[in-house]
Design a protein around this motif. Structure first.
Motif, mmCIF file in Angstrom:
data_model
loop_
_atom_site.group_PDB
_atom_site.id
_atom_site.type_symbol
_atom_site.label_atom_id
_atom_site.label_comp_id
_atom_site.label_asym_id
_atom_site.label_seq_id
_atom_site.Cartn_x
_atom_site.Cartn_y
_atom_site.Cartn_z
ATOM 1 N N ALA A 140 -18.690 -14.827 12.492
ATOM 2 C CA ALA A 140 -19.288 -14.153 11.330
ATOM 3 C C ALA A 140 -18.230 -13.643 10.363
ATOM 4 N N HIS A 141 -17.019 -13.400 10.870
ATOM 5 C CA HIS A 141 -15.943 -12.877 10.025
ATOM 6 C C HIS A 141 -14.910 -13.947 9.679
ATOM 7 N N ALA A 142 -15.291 -15.202 9.822
ATOM 8 C CA ALA A 142 -14.359 -16.311 9.591
ATOM 9 C C ALA A 142 -13.828 -16.367 8.169
ATOM 10 N N SER A 143 -14.490 -15.712 7.220
ATOM 11 C CA SER A 143 -14.000 -15.719 5.837
ATOM 12 C C SER A 143 -12.881 -14.702 5.623
ATOM 13 N N GLN A 144 -12.662 -13.825 6.587
ATOM 14 C CA GLN A 144 -11.628 -12.792 6.470
ATOM 15 C C GLN A 144 -10.317 -13.308 7.084
ATOM 16 N N THR A 145 -9.814 -14.419 6.565
ATOM 17 C CA THR A 145 -8.633 -15.047 7.120
ATOM 18 C C THR A 145 -7.365 -14.562 6.433
ATOM 19 N N LEU A 146 -6.243 -14.903 7.031
ATOM 20 C CA LEU A 146 -4.956 -14.576 6.419
ATOM 21 C C LEU A 146 -4.831 -15.255 5.064
ATOM 22 N N GLU A 147 -5.241 -16.513 4.971
ATOM 23 C CA GLU A 147 -5.163 -17.192 3.684
ATOM 24 C C GLU A 147 -5.973 -16.445 2.630
ATOM 25 N N GLN A 148 -7.179 -16.052 2.950
ATOM 26 C CA GLN A 148 -8.015 -15.354 1.979
ATOM 27 C C GLN A 148 -7.410 -14.010 1.599
ATOM 28 N N LEU A 149 -6.876 -13.297 2.571
ATOM 29 C CA LEU A 149 -6.231 -12.014 2.297
ATOM 30 C C LEU A 149 -5.060 -12.188 1.333
ATOM 31 N N LEU A 150 -4.222 -13.189 1.573
ATOM 32 C CA LEU A 150 -3.077 -13.437 0.692
ATOM 33 C C LEU A 150 -3.538 -13.823 -0.709
ATOM 34 N N ARG A 151 -4.532 -14.692 -0.797
ATOM 35 C CA ARG A 151 -5.026 -15.125 -2.111
ATOM 36 C C ARG A 151 -5.692 -13.969 -2.857
ATOM 37 N N ASP A 152 -6.431 -13.122 -2.127
ATOM 38 C CA ASP A 152 -7.066 -11.959 -2.755
ATOM 39 C C ASP A 152 -6.038 -11.012 -3.370
ATOM 40 N N HIS A 153 -4.819 -10.996 -2.836
ATOM 41 C CA HIS A 153 -3.751 -10.139 -3.344
ATOM 42 C C HIS A 153 -2.763 -10.903 -4.233
ATOM 43 N N ASP A 154 -3.154 -12.120 -4.645
ATOM 44 C CA ASP A 154 -2.331 -12.953 -5.533
ATOM 45 C C ASP A 154 -0.925 -13.201 -4.983
ATOM 46 N N ILE A 155 -0.832 -13.348 -3.669
ATOM 47 C CA ILE A 155 0.444 -13.634 -3.018
ATOM 48 C C ILE A 155 0.722 -15.135 -3.129
ATOM 49 N N THR A 156 1.939 -15.492 -3.544
ATOM 50 C CA THR A 156 2.314 -16.908 -3.668
ATOM 51 C C THR A 156 3.471 -17.286 -2.754
ATOM 52 N N SER A 157 4.139 -16.287 -2.193
ATOM 53 C CA SER A 157 5.240 -16.571 -1.267
ATOM 54 C C SER A 157 5.144 -15.623 -0.084
ATOM 55 N N VAL A 158 5.570 -16.109 1.086
ATOM 56 C CA VAL A 158 5.496 -15.304 2.301
ATOM 57 C C VAL A 158 6.823 -15.343 3.036
ATOM 58 N N ASP A 159 7.135 -14.238 3.668
ATOM 59 C CA ASP A 159 8.265 -14.122 4.577
ATOM 60 C C ASP A 159 7.681 -13.891 5.962
ATOM 61 N N ILE A 160 8.182 -14.638 6.947
ATOM 62 C CA ILE A 160 7.611 -14.593 8.290
ATOM 63 C C ILE A 160 8.707 -14.273 9.288
ATOM 64 N N MET A 161 8.358 -13.429 10.270
ATOM 65 C CA MET A 161 9.281 -13.046 11.338
ATOM 66 C C MET A 161 8.460 -12.649 12.539
ATOM 67 N N GLY A 162 9.043 -12.704 13.730
ATOM 68 C CA GLY A 162 8.316 -12.207 14.893
ATOM 69 C C GLY A 162 8.528 -12.989 16.154
ATOM 70 N N ILE A 163 7.501 -12.939 16.992
ATOM 71 C CA ILE A 163 7.518 -13.526 18.324
ATOM 72 C C ILE A 163 6.368 -14.521 18.400
ATOM 73 N N ALA A 164 6.562 -15.665 18.777
ATOM 74 C CA ALA A 164 7.785 -16.341 19.182
ATOM 75 C C ALA A 164 8.146 -17.368 18.109
ATOM 76 N N LEU A 165 9.423 -17.405 17.775
ATOM 77 C CA LEU A 165 9.930 -18.348 16.773
ATOM 78 C C LEU A 165 9.499 -19.766 17.090
ATOM 79 N N SER A 166 9.503 -20.111 18.349
ATOM 80 C CA SER A 166 9.208 -21.476 18.789
ATOM 81 C C SER A 166 7.730 -21.829 18.763
#
Length: 185
Positions: free
Chosen positions: A105-131
């Motif tokens: 039911a919440h499938a529309s609340q994705t990371l992609e939608q969140l980024l687009r809603d905030h007009d994000i065009t570039s992302v920096d990623i870090m964390g676990i696990a790199l691989s």
């Protein structure tokens, strides 16, 4: 995971130092309920794992260094599948353990939608696990058209070999790989 605590603490320090230079900061985390064969009693540590990130348990919570940042947006992934990429999760800022129907039911609340809603065009990623999770999140971000950078020294792989393979694959996909004083321009 070996090195995981140190990386989480380094990420917390990074966000405290550079967080004001970002329009949006989002966490992703495993929030497994019934991830199928992703959990195994005889894990291979490539595709199968011991029980981890079990929704509603302390093991699934954000590391204290990350939780202390008081961030507003959290993507939880892998409720009913492996879900290595943050783009496979949904925004969920609660500690509830959702049913399969609630996740759908919440499938529309994705990371992609969140980024687009905030007009994000570039992302920096870090964390676990790199691989695994960092790699797959970065590859999906790149595929979806986001300019993508990965901080390799703010990430830790499951193994050196898998980490090297992930770095090579991301580089071949056009993802920018950074470390050290290259963090923020």
């Amino acid at each position: 995971m070996e090195g995981g605590n140190a990386v989480a603490e380094a990420i917390g320090t990074f966000v405290q130092q550079y967080g004001d230079q970002y329009a949006l900061i989002v966490t992703t985390q495993d929030w497994h309920i019934e991830p199928g064969p992703h959990w195994s009693e005889q894990p291979d540590y490539v595709d199968t794992w011991p029980v981890h990130g079990k929704a509603g348990t302390p093991n699934a919570q954000l590391h204290p260094a990350i939780a202390a940042l008081g961030l507003d947006h959290h993507i939880k992934k892998g409720q009913y599948c492996a879900a290595y990429s943050g783009f496979e999760g949904i925004e969920d800022n609660t500690d509830d353990v959702p049913t399969r129907e609630q996740v759908q039911a919440h499938a529309s609340q994705t990371l992609e939608q969140l980024l687009r809603d905030h007009d994000i065009t570039s992302v920096d990623i870090m964390g676990i696990a790199l691989s695994h999770c960092v790699r797959d999140t970065a590859l999906d971000a790149q595929r979806l058209g986001f300019e993508t950078r990965v901080y390799t020294d703010l990430s830790v792989p499951v193994s050196v070999e898998l980490g090297e393979q992930a770095v090579q694959r991301m580089a071949q996909s056009g993802i920018t790989l950074l470390e050290g004083d290259e963090y923020v321009d």
